[in-house]
Design a protein around this motif. Structure first.
Motif, PDB file in Angstrom:
ATOM      1  N   TRP A   1      54.963  69.561  13.221  1.00 15.11           N
ATOM      2  CA  TRP A   1      54.911  68.152  13.642  1.00 15.11           C
ATOM      3  C   TRP A   1      53.964  67.965  14.831  1.00 15.11           C
ATOM      4  O   TRP A   1      53.597  66.844  15.157  1.00 15.11           O
ATOM      5  N   LYS A   2      53.632  69.062  15.506  1.00 15.31           N
ATOM      6  CA  LYS A   2      52.802  68.977  16.725  1.00 15.31           C
ATOM      7  C   LYS A   2      53.454  68.000  17.706  1.00 15.31           C
ATOM      8  O   LYS A   2      54.675  67.925  17.768  1.00 15.31           O
ATOM      9  N   MET A   3      52.669  67.223  18.460  1.00 19.05           N
ATOM     10  CA  MET A   3      53.252  66.320  19.459  1.00 19.05           C
ATOM     11  C   MET A   3      53.339  64.903  18.878  1.00 19.05           C
ATOM     12  O   MET A   3      52.707  63.972  19.361  1.00 19.05           O
TER      13      MET A   3
ATOM     14  N   GLY B   1      50.386  81.341  18.624  1.00 18.44           N
ATOM     15  CA  GLY B   1      48.924  81.451  18.573  1.00 18.44           C
ATOM     16  C   GLY B   1      48.244  80.410  17.719  1.00 18.44           C
ATOM     17  O   GLY B   1      47.156  80.671  17.171  1.00 18.44           O
ATOM     18  N   HIS B   2      48.846  79.215  17.613  1.00 20.83           N
ATOM     19  CA  HIS B   2      48.135  78.137  16.910  1.00 20.83           C
ATOM     20  C   HIS B   2      46.783  77.929  17.595  1.00 20.83           C
ATOM     21  O   HIS B   2      46.669  78.050  18.818  1.00 20.83           O
ATOM     22  N   SER B   3      45.777  77.563  16.812  1.00 22.34           N
ATOM     23  CA  SER B   3      44.426  77.441  17.396  1.00 22.34           C
ATOM     24  C   SER B   3      44.370  76.392  18.508  1.00 22.34           C
ATOM     25  O   SER B   3      43.575  76.507  19.434  1.00 22.34           O
TER      26      SER B   3
ATOM     27  N   TYR C   1      47.066  81.639   8.011  1.00 25.50           N
ATOM     28  CA  TYR C   1      45.597  81.581   8.159  1.00 25.50           C
ATOM     29  C   TYR C   1      45.198  80.113   8.198  1.00 25.50           C
ATOM     30  O   TYR C   1      45.423  79.364   7.231  1.00 25.50           O
ATOM     31  N   GLU C   2      44.619  79.722   9.329  1.00 28.87           N
ATOM     32  CA  GLU C   2      44.216  78.320   9.491  1.00 28.87           C
ATOM     33  C   GLU C   2      42.778  78.257   9.990  1.00 28.87           C
ATOM     34  O   GLU C   2      42.536  78.383  11.203  1.00 28.87           O
ATOM     35  N   PRO C   3      41.824  78.088   9.089  1.00 33.29           N
ATOM     36  CA  PRO C   3      40.442  77.941   9.551  1.00 33.29           C
ATOM     37  C   PRO C   3      40.346  76.677  10.414  1.00 33.29           C
ATOM     38  O   PRO C   3      40.784  75.600   9.988  1.00 33.29           O
TER      39      PRO C   3
ATOM     40  N   ILE D   1      41.423  72.112  10.127  1.00 30.20           N
ATOM     41  CA  ILE D   1      42.652  71.559  10.704  1.00 30.20           C
ATOM     42  C   ILE D   1      42.449  70.103  11.105  1.00 30.20           C
ATOM     43  O   ILE D   1      41.592  69.797  11.934  1.00 30.20           O
ATOM     44  N   GLY D   2      43.231  69.223  10.507  1.00 29.71           N
ATOM     45  CA  GLY D   2      43.207  67.812  10.873  1.00 29.71           C
ATOM     46  C   GLY D   2      41.898  67.116  10.520  1.00 29.71           C
ATOM     47  O   GLY D   2      41.650  65.994  10.949  1.00 29.71           O
ATOM     48  N   THR D   3      41.059  67.767   9.753  1.00 32.31           N
ATOM     49  CA  THR D   3      39.742  67.206   9.456  1.00 32.31           C
ATOM     50  C   THR D   3      39.673  66.604   8.059  1.00 32.31           C
ATOM     51  O   THR D   3      38.705  65.931   7.732  1.00 32.31           O
TER      52      THR D   3
ATOM     53  N   GLY E   1      45.567  73.916   7.120  1.00 31.50           N
ATOM     54  CA  GLY E   1      44.304  73.192   7.308  1.00 31.50           C
ATOM     55  C   GLY E   1      44.177  72.151   6.227  1.00 31.50           C
ATOM     56  O   GLY E   1      43.732  72.449   5.119  1.00 31.50           O
ATOM     57  N   SER E   2      44.646  70.930   6.546  1.00 31.92           N
ATOM     58  CA  SER E   2      44.550  69.795   5.624  1.00 31.92           C
ATOM     59  C   SER E   2      45.206  70.044   4.265  1.00 31.92           C
ATOM     60  O   SER E   2      44.701  69.609   3.239  1.00 31.92           O
ATOM     61  N   VAL E   3      46.346  70.748   4.290  1.00 25.50           N
ATOM     62  CA  VAL E   3      47.144  70.831   3.053  1.00 25.50           C
ATOM     63  C   VAL E   3      47.776  69.459   2.837  1.00 25.50           C
ATOM     64  O   VAL E   3      48.346  68.870   3.758  1.00 25.50           O
TER      65      VAL E   3
HETATM   66  P1  PGA Z   1      46.735  69.762   9.346  1.00 22.43           P
HETATM   67  O1  PGA Z   1      47.245  70.783  10.490  1.00 22.43           O
HETATM   68  O2  PGA Z   1      47.580  70.009   8.155  1.00 22.43           O
HETATM   69  O3  PGA Z   1      46.931  68.411   9.938  1.00 22.43           O
HETATM   70  O4  PGA Z   1      45.295  70.106   9.106  1.00 22.43           O
HETATM   71  C1  PGA Z   1      47.612  72.094  10.171  1.00 22.43           C
HETATM   72  C2  PGA Z   1      48.003  72.835  11.420  1.00 22.43           C
HETATM   73  O5  PGA Z   1      47.350  72.658  12.456  1.00 22.43           O
HETATM   74  O6  PGA Z   1      48.971  73.606  11.414  1.00 22.43           O
END
Ligand code: PGA
Length: 253
Positions: A10-12, A96-98, A168-170, A174-176, A214-216
């Motif tokens: 959920w992040k922040m 260790g999230h990016s 594995y999160e390129p 992420i969020g793109t 990454g944008s799943v």
């Molecule tokens: P996203 O984020 O699905 O919004 O790309 C993935 C993550 O940062 O864990």
């Protein structure tokens, strides 16, 4: 079969009320999970107890913190230790999230210490790795990720790594809205498994769940998860929408 996991990050985002409502909507989807399938809610610290309480009757649903501190305890105002997380019933911790590596300068050594503290406190780490765009463009992603694994995981025992979870999160995905293709995901996941097999052995490597992040989304999860070495996903944006996340859960192998 190794664990297949749909993990929400959920992040922040979300207030407590919104988070509880979302959790309720996902539970009321009444998805029948097989024994090898898990759903994990990665929620802000203040919601851990409430979300844990909400899922307590449901088998194979778990709650995760998004971070913990790399020191055991003491005068670290504002930080949260692995021991504290365990004491409130936390199951998993994202390590260790990016975004933590980048904005909070978390280095390999700190992450190794966090993982040790998770093990000491019966928490399951979800260890994140993945390369930035510049590294992908230079085609150096394999070495980059290998270093991340080596520096933060290679001190662990075979036993600790059996059934371990890696995401594995390129970073460029992420969020793109830009996902790695399922072939790119598979290629890196196979590489990660090979790295672990060379350092440890095949049994250990085969037991590790490697999630893609990454944008799943609802509309790409099935294809990505169907790859042989992809064992589910770590999902940010789409985990905030009940219908999206329900479809993602249903896309698990
Ligand atoms: P996203 O984020 O699905 O919004 O790309 C993935 C993550 O940062 O864990």
């Amino acid at each position: 079969m190794r664990k297949q996991i749909a993990a929400a990050n959920w992040k922040m985002n979300l207030t407590l009320d919104q988070g509880i409502k979302l959790t309720g909507e996902i539970l009321s989807g009444n998805i029948e999970l097989h024994d090898h399938q898990q759903v994990v809610f990665g929620v802000p610290f203040p919601y851990l107890i409430a979300v844990k309480d909400k899922i307590k009757e449901k088998a194979n649903y778990f709650v995760s913190a998004q971070n913990c501190y790399f020191q055991k305890s003491g005068a670290y105002t504002g930080e949260v230790s692995a021991e504290i997380l365990n004491s409130v019933g936390t199951d998993y911790v994202i390590i260790g999230h990016s975004e933590r590596r980048e904005y909070f300068n978390e280095n390999h050594q700190m992450l190794a210490e966090k993982i040790n503290l998770c093990f000491e406190n019966k928490l399951k780490p979800i260890f994140c790795c993945g390369e930035p765009l510049s590294v992908r463009e230079a085609n150096e992603q394999n070495d980059y990720v290998e270093t991340q694994l080596k520096e933060s995981l290679f001190h662990l025992s075979e036993q600790q790594l059996t059934g371990f979870v890696i995401a594995y999160e390129p970073i460029w995905a992420i969020g793109t809205g830009k996902t790695a293709s399922s072939a790119q995901a598979q290629e890196m996941h196979a590489h990660i498994r090979n790295v672990m097999a060379s350092k440890y052995n095949n049994d250990v490597a085969e037991s590790i769940s490697i999630l893609y992040g990454g944008s799943v989304k609802a509309n790409n999860a099935k294809e990505i998860f169907s790859e042989k070495d992809v064992d589910g996903g770590l999902v940010g944006g789409a985990s905030l929408v009940a219908s999206e996340f329900l479809t993602i859960i249903q896309s698990l192998k």
